[in-house]
Design an enzyme around this catalytic site. Structure first.
Site, PDB file in Angstrom:
ATOM      1  N   GLY A 232      -0.805 -78.942  21.705  1.00 22.79           N
ATOM      2  CA  GLY A 232      -0.672 -80.104  20.940  1.00 22.79           C
ATOM      3  C   GLY A 232       0.866 -80.502  20.789  1.00 22.79           C
TER       4      GLY A 232
ATOM      5  CB  SER B  93       0.981 -85.301  23.732  1.00 18.74           C
ATOM      6  OG  SER B  93       0.053 -85.232  22.693  1.00 18.74           O
TER       7      SER B  93
ATOM      8  N   GLY C  95       4.075 -85.620  17.652  1.00 17.75           N
ATOM      9  CA  GLY C  95       4.461 -85.454  16.309  1.00 17.75           C
ATOM     10  C   GLY C  95       5.224 -83.956  16.437  1.00 17.75           C
ATOM     11  CB  ILE C  96       4.667 -80.719  14.343  1.00 19.90           C
ATOM     12  CG1 ILE C  96       4.940 -81.481  13.003  1.00 19.90           C
ATOM     13  CG2 ILE C  96       5.399 -79.320  14.436  1.00 19.90           C
ATOM     14  CD1 ILE C  96       3.819 -80.670  11.615  1.00 19.90           C
ATOM     15  N   GLY C  97       4.479 -80.957  17.413  1.00 26.65           N
ATOM     16  CA  GLY C  97       4.365 -80.469  18.811  1.00 26.65           C
ATOM     17  C   GLY C  97       5.561 -80.787  19.767  1.00 26.65           C
TER      18      GLY C  97
ATOM     19  CG  LEU D 146       0.849 -72.480  25.385  1.00 25.76           C
ATOM     20  CD1 LEU D 146       0.870 -73.455  26.380  1.00 25.76           C
ATOM     21  CD2 LEU D 146      -0.273 -71.612  25.226  1.00 25.76           C
ATOM     22  CB  ILE D 147       4.162 -75.966  21.897  1.00 25.51           C
ATOM     23  CG1 ILE D 147       5.562 -75.144  21.970  1.00 25.51           C
ATOM     24  CG2 ILE D 147       3.825 -76.882  20.747  1.00 25.51           C
ATOM     25  CD1 ILE D 147       6.617 -76.146  21.892  1.00 25.51           C
TER      26      ILE D 147
ATOM     27  CB  SER E 257      -0.749 -77.500   6.023  1.00 26.61           C
ATOM     28  OG  SER E 257      -0.787 -78.610   5.087  1.00 26.61           O
TER      29      SER E 257
ATOM     30  CE1 TYR F 169      -4.928 -80.709   8.586  1.00 26.81           C
ATOM     31  CE2 TYR F 169      -4.248 -80.682   6.241  1.00 26.81           C
ATOM     32  CZ  TYR F 169      -4.140 -80.470   7.743  1.00 26.81           C
ATOM     33  OH  TYR F 169      -2.876 -80.281   8.274  1.00 26.81           O
TER      34      TYR F 169
HETATM   35  N1  LIG Z   1       2.100 -84.290  10.020  1.00 29.08           N
HETATM   36  C1  LIG Z   1       1.799 -83.588   8.714  1.00 29.08           C
HETATM   37  O1  LIG Z   1       1.989 -83.982   7.582  1.00 29.08           O
HETATM   38  C2  LIG Z   1       1.365 -82.179   8.932  1.00 29.08           C
HETATM   39  C3  LIG Z   1       1.484 -81.272   7.595  1.00 29.08           C
HETATM   40  C4  LIG Z   1       0.852 -80.097   7.314  1.00 29.08           C
HETATM   41  C5  LIG Z   1       0.495 -79.267   8.553  1.00 29.08           C
HETATM   42  N2  LIG Z   1       0.508 -80.087   9.894  1.00 29.08           N
HETATM   43  C6  LIG Z   1      -0.129 -79.525  11.030  1.00 29.08           C
HETATM   44  O2  LIG Z   1       0.945 -79.611  11.908  1.00 29.08           O
HETATM   45  C7  LIG Z   1      -0.065 -79.557  13.268  1.00 29.08           C
HETATM   46  C8  LIG Z   1       0.721 -80.954  14.231  1.00 29.08           C
HETATM   47  O3  LIG Z   1       0.108 -82.180  13.448  1.00 29.08           O
HETATM   48  P1  LIG Z   1       1.000 -83.584  13.564  1.00 29.08           P
HETATM   49  O4  LIG Z   1       1.207 -84.042  12.488  1.00 29.08           O
HETATM   50  O5  LIG Z   1       2.085 -83.319  14.526  1.00 29.08           O
HETATM   51  O6  LIG Z   1      -0.236 -84.091  14.406  1.00 29.08           O
HETATM   52  P2  LIG Z   1      -0.180 -85.412  15.430  1.00 29.08           P
HETATM   53  O7  LIG Z   1       0.998 -85.930  15.658  1.00 29.08           O
HETATM   54  O8  LIG Z   1      -1.366 -86.165  15.183  1.00 29.08           O
HETATM   55  O9  LIG Z   1      -0.353 -84.562  16.941  1.00 29.08           O
HETATM   56  C9  LIG Z   1      -1.578 -83.893  17.115  1.00 29.08           C
HETATM   57  C10 LIG Z   1      -1.278 -83.127  18.488  1.00 29.08           C
HETATM   58  O10 LIG Z   1      -2.520 -82.400  18.643  1.00 29.08           O
HETATM   59  C11 LIG Z   1      -3.021 -82.477  19.747  1.00 29.08           C
HETATM   60  N3  LIG Z   1      -4.526 -82.482  19.855  1.00 29.08           N
HETATM   61  C12 LIG Z   1      -5.418 -82.640  18.859  1.00 29.08           C
HETATM   62  N4  LIG Z   1      -6.847 -82.329  19.149  1.00 29.08           N
HETATM   63  C13 LIG Z   1      -6.254 -81.315  19.958  1.00 29.08           C
HETATM   64  C14 LIG Z   1      -7.524 -80.626  20.829  1.00 29.08           C
HETATM   65  N5  LIG Z   1      -8.716 -80.872  20.440  1.00 29.08           N
HETATM   66  N6  LIG Z   1      -7.044 -79.932  21.854  1.00 29.08           N
HETATM   67  C15 LIG Z   1      -5.661 -79.981  22.060  1.00 29.08           C
HETATM   68  N7  LIG Z   1      -4.904 -80.673  21.580  1.00 29.08           N
HETATM   69  C16 LIG Z   1      -5.180 -81.503  20.538  1.00 29.08           C
HETATM   70  C17 LIG Z   1      -2.748 -83.805  20.333  1.00 29.08           C
HETATM   71  O11 LIG Z   1      -2.674 -84.048  21.630  1.00 29.08           O
HETATM   72  P3  LIG Z   1      -3.525 -85.139  22.754  1.00 29.08           P
HETATM   73  O12 LIG Z   1      -4.073 -86.059  21.651  1.00 29.08           O
HETATM   74  O13 LIG Z   1      -2.324 -85.584  23.374  1.00 29.08           O
HETATM   75  O14 LIG Z   1      -4.603 -84.179  23.150  1.00 29.08           O
HETATM   76  C18 LIG Z   1      -1.062 -84.037  19.707  1.00 29.08           C
HETATM   77  O15 LIG Z   1      -0.426 -83.707  20.517  1.00 29.08           O
HETATM   78  C19 LIG Z   1      -1.471 -79.424  12.770  1.00 29.08           C
HETATM   79  O16 LIG Z   1      -2.040 -78.375  13.051  1.00 29.08           O
HETATM   80  C20 LIG Z   1      -1.236 -80.243  11.503  1.00 29.08           C
HETATM   81  O17 LIG Z   1      -2.581 -79.831  10.775  1.00 29.08           O
HETATM   82  C21 LIG Z   1       0.781 -81.688   9.765  1.00 29.08           C
END
Ligand SMILES: NC(=O)c1ccc[n+]([C@@H]2O[C@H](COP(=O)([O-])OP(=O)(O)OC[C@H]3O[C@@H](n4cnc5c(N)ncnc54)[C@H](OP(=O)(O)O)[C@@H]3O)[C@@H](O)[C@H]2O)c1
Length: 279
Positions: free
Chosen positions: A9, A11, A13-15, A6-7, A139, A152
């Site tokens: 988020g 939809s 980025g990383i997920g 199960l992953i 992170s 954050y």
């Molecule tokens: N990108 C970076 O540079 C980076 C760096 C370090 C750590 N991270 C961490 O990696 C993780 C993923 O980040 P990302 O960069 O891939 O972000 P992203 O592209 O903005 O994607 C965020 C995902 O989280 C989901 N989401 C947001 N709020 C939610 C909620 N309340 N309930 C359920 N789903 C929710 C969104 O789904 P829906 O909108 O479809 O619901 C989307 O699938 C986060 O924990 C972030 O802190 C990211």
């Protein structure tokens, strides 16, 4: 039998990258989004390519009932979970002094309590099966605070602590826990980050300058597949480490070099890096 993961988020980025990569590796993947309708194109594309091997379900990590019903839906479909990746997250950016309290609560509701809700729902069955992998997205911001991202970072520091605590609690149960520390990764993250830089803010110049650098860095950051591969490495490991960095080469040095430096030196380096070494 395919391993079920199960992953949260998944939809974007990383997920999303992880969901696709693990499906490619033969896992049965359940990815979540808050709204399938809003993410219809992503869901349809996954269905066309992976069929039932990558299924989307609705889950909002900030809502108890949503988490309970999503996990019970997954359990009905898969019978059990081999792994969970707590990934759903968002960002807020602005000063400590000016950030509305409601936004700080909302940040922790998603990035910390959201992980906790999912963990409380999945750990009992993993513990009973004496098997499972739990991967928490931390992170590099959980190792060092990026200026103006205090809340954050505070949430990610909390995830770092949660990782250590859970590893001790689950020691000997067969359930493995690890955190991934991505550096900047090219995703939607900055687009959905709540920005609070008021026009009349006394911090305006430095806060805006730092945000400009953060955005510039995001455009040249590695793609999320880098993190997906690191998560897969954890899932394959019988005895994972507590922390894994997933970042470009220079950022990967940060968790090694920063603990060797004084606080003042670290702060100076960060101010220079983010273009805010002025008063
Ligand atoms: N990108 C970076 O540079 C980076 C760096 C370090 C750590 N991270 C961490 O990696 C993780 C993923 O980040 P990302 O960069 O891939 O972000 P992203 O592209 O903005 O994607 C965020 C995902 O989280 C989901 N989401 C947001 N709020 C939610 C909620 N309340 N309930 C359920 N789903 C929710 C969104 O789904 P829906 O909108 O479809 O619901 C989307 O699938 C986060 O924990 C972030 O802190 C990211």
């Amino acid at each position: 039998m395919k391993k079920a993961v199960l992953i949260t988020g998944a939809s974007a980025g990383i997920g999303l990258a992880t969901a696709k990569y693990l499906a490619d590796q033969g896992y049965q993947v359940f990815g979540t989004t808050r709204s399938i309708t809003k993410r219809q194109a992503v869901v349809d594309e996954a269905k066309a390519k992976y069929g039932d091997q990558l299924q989307f379900i609705e889950l909002d990590v900030t809502k108890d009932e949503s988490v309970k019903s999503a996990i019970s839906d997954v359990m009905n479909k898969a019978g059990h979970l081999d792994a969970v990746v707590c990934n759903a997250g968002s960002g807020i950016y602005g000063t400590v002094e000016e950030m509305p309290m409601a936004m700080v609560y909302s940040q922790f509701e998603t990035n910390y309590f959201g992980y906790l809700r999912v963990l409380q729902a999945v750990i009992p069955s993993m513990r009973e099966r004496k098997a499972g992998h739990i991967v928490l997205l931390s992170s590099l911001g959980g190792v060092v605070c990026v200026p103006f991202q205090s809340h954050y970072s505070a949430g990610k520091y909390a995830v770092e602590g949660l990782t250590q605590g859970l590893r001790q609690e689950l020691y000997g149960t067969g359930v493995k826990v690890a955190a991934i520390r991505p550096g900047d990764i090219q995703t939607e993250f900055n687009d959905t980050t709540y920005l609070n830089i008021p026009e009349n803010s006394p911090y305006k110049k430095r806060c805006q300058a730092c945000w400009d650098v953060i955005n510039k860095n995001m455009k040249i950051a590695p793609k999320p597949i880098l993190v997906a591969k690191k998560i897969h490495k954890v899932l394959k490991s019988k005895n994972p480490k507590a922390y894994y960095t997933a970042a470009d080469f220079v950022s990967s040095l940060l968790p090694i070099l920063f603990p060797l430096m004084t606080s003042k030196l670290k702060e100076k380096i960060l101010r220079i890096f983010y273009g805010i070494d002025f008063k």
